[in-house]
Design an enzyme around this catalytic site. Structure first.
Site, short mmCIF file in Angstrom:
data_model
loop_
_atom_site.label_atom_id
_atom_site.label_comp_id
_atom_site.label_asym_id
_atom_site.label_seq_id
_atom_site.Cartn_x
_atom_site.Cartn_y
_atom_site.Cartn_z
CE LYS A 14 8.36 -6.65 -19.15
NZ LYS A 14 7.53 -6.93 -17.96
CD GLU A 169 4.21 -12.01 -20.85
OE1 GLU A 169 5.39 -12.13 -20.57
OE2 GLU A 169 3.70 -10.94 -21.22
CB SER A 215 8.22 -13.99 -11.84
OG SER A 215 7.66 -12.71 -11.55
#
Length: 252
Positions: A14, A169, A215
């Protein structure tokens, strides 16, 4: 059949990193023992694509986190598949939930990006997934299937599916510490694989890899990795930490 799909772990860095912190990550990835049965790809910010590719073990792939739908032009702030390939990188993540929900990318735009990236010769990690309110309204399949259709409609050549790795996701699990249970992940992956079988082909459904993202940590990766339709992970925050090695080696 899951055993015939090579386990895949992607690390999406990211908007994180500096040359110093990236050097530490590269050292870790180059020197730690990675399971040779796992395909590994990392996605640094675009400024560092060339830097990472030059220093990282060549067995590890490097991906851009996004690309645009044309080769070049007056599109300030964008990068193209041609540029990604020019710095010797061969992967791109498209349609990540942060692109969809923060930057407003539509299913249609993501589909156009998929078409152009494939035409340019890249390998793709297109992302799908529902928000919390959509899951609570029992719309997980509706959302994922709509997003899959926009992707699949832009994969014109059946052989191009060999360059596709789908990432499921659930948006409510990304960076929140919440994680889909192994059964929730398996159910979603099985549904997506079923959609591919019905709308693309049974052969593609058998061979395409579907990753879980949301996560993922060293603590939960082993159980998730043994679900029959979970073929790996797209990892966010944990890919910046030493535990990323444990996730890569989840099936060892």
């Amino acid at each position: 059949m899951a055993d015939q799909r090579k386990f895949f772990v992607g690390g999406n860095w990211k908007m994180n990193g500096s040359k110093k912190s990236i050097d530490d990550l590269i050292k870790m990835l180059n020197e730690k023992g990675l399971n040779p049965k796992t395909e590994v790809v990392v996605a640094p910010p675009s400024l560092y694509l060339s830097y990472v590719r030059e220093k990282l073990n060549t067995q590890i792939g490097v991906a851009a986190q996004n690309s645009y739908k044309v080769e070049k032009g007056a599109f300030t702030g964008e990068i193209s598949p041609a540029m990604i390939k020019d710095v010797d990188c061969h992967w791109v993540i498209l349609g990540h939930s942060e692109r969809r929900h923060i930057f407003g990318e539509s299913d249609a735009l993501i589909g156009e990006k998929v078409a152009h990236a494939l035409a340019s010769g890249l390998y793709l990690i297109p992302c799908i997934g529902e928000k919390l309110d959509e899951r609570e309204a029992n719309k997980t399949e509706e959302v994922c299937f709509r997003q899959m259709k926009a992707i699949a409609d832009n994969i014109k050549n059946i052989d191009d599916w060999k360059r596709i790795v789908i990432a499921y996701e659930p948006v409510w699990a990304i960076g929140t510490g919440k994680v889909a249970t192994p059964q929730q992940a398996q159910d979603a992956h099985k549904s997506v694989r079923g959609w591919i079988e019905k709308h693309v082909s049974a052969d593609v459904a058998k061979h395409v890899r579907i990753l879980y993202g949301g996560s993922v940590t060293a603590d939960n990766c082993a159980e998730l990795s043994h679900q029959p339709d979970v073929d790996g992970f797209l990892v966010g925050g944990a890919s910046l930490k030493p535990e990323f090695i444990n996730i890569i080696n989840a099936r060892q």
